[in-house]
Design an enzyme around this catalytic site. Structure first.
Site, short mmCIF file in Angstrom:
data_model
loop_
_atom_site.label_atom_id
_atom_site.label_comp_id
_atom_site.label_asym_id
_atom_site.label_seq_id
_atom_site.Cartn_x
_atom_site.Cartn_y
_atom_site.Cartn_z
N HIS A 59 -3.45 -5.12 0.46
CA HIS A 59 -2.93 -5.69 1.71
C HIS A 59 -3.01 -7.21 1.68
O HIS A 59 -3.95 -7.81 2.21
CB HIS A 59 -3.75 -5.15 2.90
CG HIS A 59 -3.53 -3.70 3.16
ND1 HIS A 59 -2.52 -3.24 3.98
CD2 HIS A 59 -4.17 -2.60 2.69
CE1 HIS A 59 -2.56 -1.92 4.01
NE2 HIS A 59 -3.54 -1.51 3.24
N GLU A 62 -1.43 -9.27 3.37
CA GLU A 62 -1.33 -9.84 4.72
C GLU A 62 -2.70 -10.18 5.29
O GLU A 62 -2.82 -11.05 6.16
CB GLU A 62 -0.59 -8.88 5.66
CG GLU A 62 -1.29 -7.58 6.01
CD GLU A 62 -1.01 -6.44 5.04
OE1 GLU A 62 -1.13 -5.27 5.46
OE2 GLU A 62 -0.69 -6.73 3.86
N CYS A 119 0.83 -1.20 0.00
CA CYS A 119 0.00 0.00 0.00
C CYS A 119 0.88 1.26 0.00
O CYS A 119 1.37 1.67 -1.04
CB CYS A 119 -0.97 -0.03 1.17
SG CYS A 119 -2.29 1.20 1.05
#
Length: 265
Positions: free
Chosen positions: A240, A242, A111
């Site tokens: 993102h 993750e 990001c």
């Protein structure tokens, strides 16, 4: 599923060594701010049979000149520049990205880390002096990262945010394409409002930056990479990853990053 968990547990119990990953940020005193990122890195490290050790790099210290990039990144095999908002510590992050690019240190930008990689490349490779994001500097002469016109029409900060699950069109034959297992469409989680200004895409690409993922049907860049012959792993994404990594279903970007970091050892 039981076999996957058995392998996962076996890898935890018998690591073959450790890997040191630097996380550069400004919330380093509040580790919960990076909980999803820490878990995603752990998933990848465990899959590679390694014990993860994180080195927290406070980029404000680098920005203020209290610490040097070289000292802070000593002993680190790869760095992640995660998401974040605002201007504090930004020049420190850009300095870390420049070091990773020039020294072929595996780099994963998430990001804000994607956006700052564009800024660093624009300044230092494209010669766009003073290039920046308008989030940090509204007076920058080169607004390489900006809120797109259609977003500016939406009132309120929350309203103009690209948020939630969205498809990403991945360029066939790119490094990102191979990392994703040769998938040309992937779905990822977004949470941002600033984009690469389309009018700068051509100069960035002409100087060697590859945009290997974008919003379907729109000039909105969502994955960047450097050619493999120039760098072993330099990847930035606007989203993102993750958020969707799981213990036995490691996100491919984190797995690729960890493998590249191990080769750097």
């Amino acid at each position: 599923r039981d076999e996957k968990w058995a392998l996962f547990l076996s890898n935890i119990e018998s690591p073959e060594g450790e890997v040191v990953i630097g996380i550069t940020g400004k919330y380093t005193q509040i580790r919960d701010a990076y909980a999803s990122l820490i878990h995603a890195l752990q998933h990848a490290a465990i899959a590679c049979r390694r014990k993860l050790r994180i080195k927290w790099i406070e980029t404000t210290d680098i920005e203020l000149g209290h610490k040097s990039v070289e000292t802070e990144l000593a002993g680190v095999s790869g760095i992640v520049v995660p998401g974040g908002f605002g201007s504090r510590g930004v020049e420190g992050k850009i300095a870390c990205i420049k070091y990773a690019r020039e020294n072929k240190m595996p780099y994963l930008g998430l990001c804000y880390g994607f956006q700052m990689a564009v800024v660093e490349f624009a300044r230092n490779i494209c010669g766009l002096t003073g290039a920046h994001s308008t989030e940090v500097s509204s007076s920058t002469p080169h607004k390489v990262i900006d809120i797109l016109p259609e977003q500016k029409k939406i009132e309120g900060l929350g309203g103009n945010m690209r948020l939630g699950g969205r498809d990403v069109e991945v360029t066939v034959g790119s490094y990102a394409y191979s990392l994703y297992g040769n998938k040309s469409i992937v779905r990822e989680r977004f949470r941002h409002r600033y984009e690469v200004d389309p009018k700068y895409i051509s100069v960035l690409e002409e100087n060697g930056l590859i945009f290997s993922g974008k919003a379907p049907g729109q000039p909105i860049m969502q994955i960047l990479e450097l050619p493999r012959e120039r760098h072993p792993f330099f990847v930035g994404v606007q989203y993102h990853p993750e958020f969707i990594s799981r213990p036995t279903e490691v996100h491919p970007l984190f797995l690729g990053f960890l493998k590249a970091s191990l080769e750097k050892l």
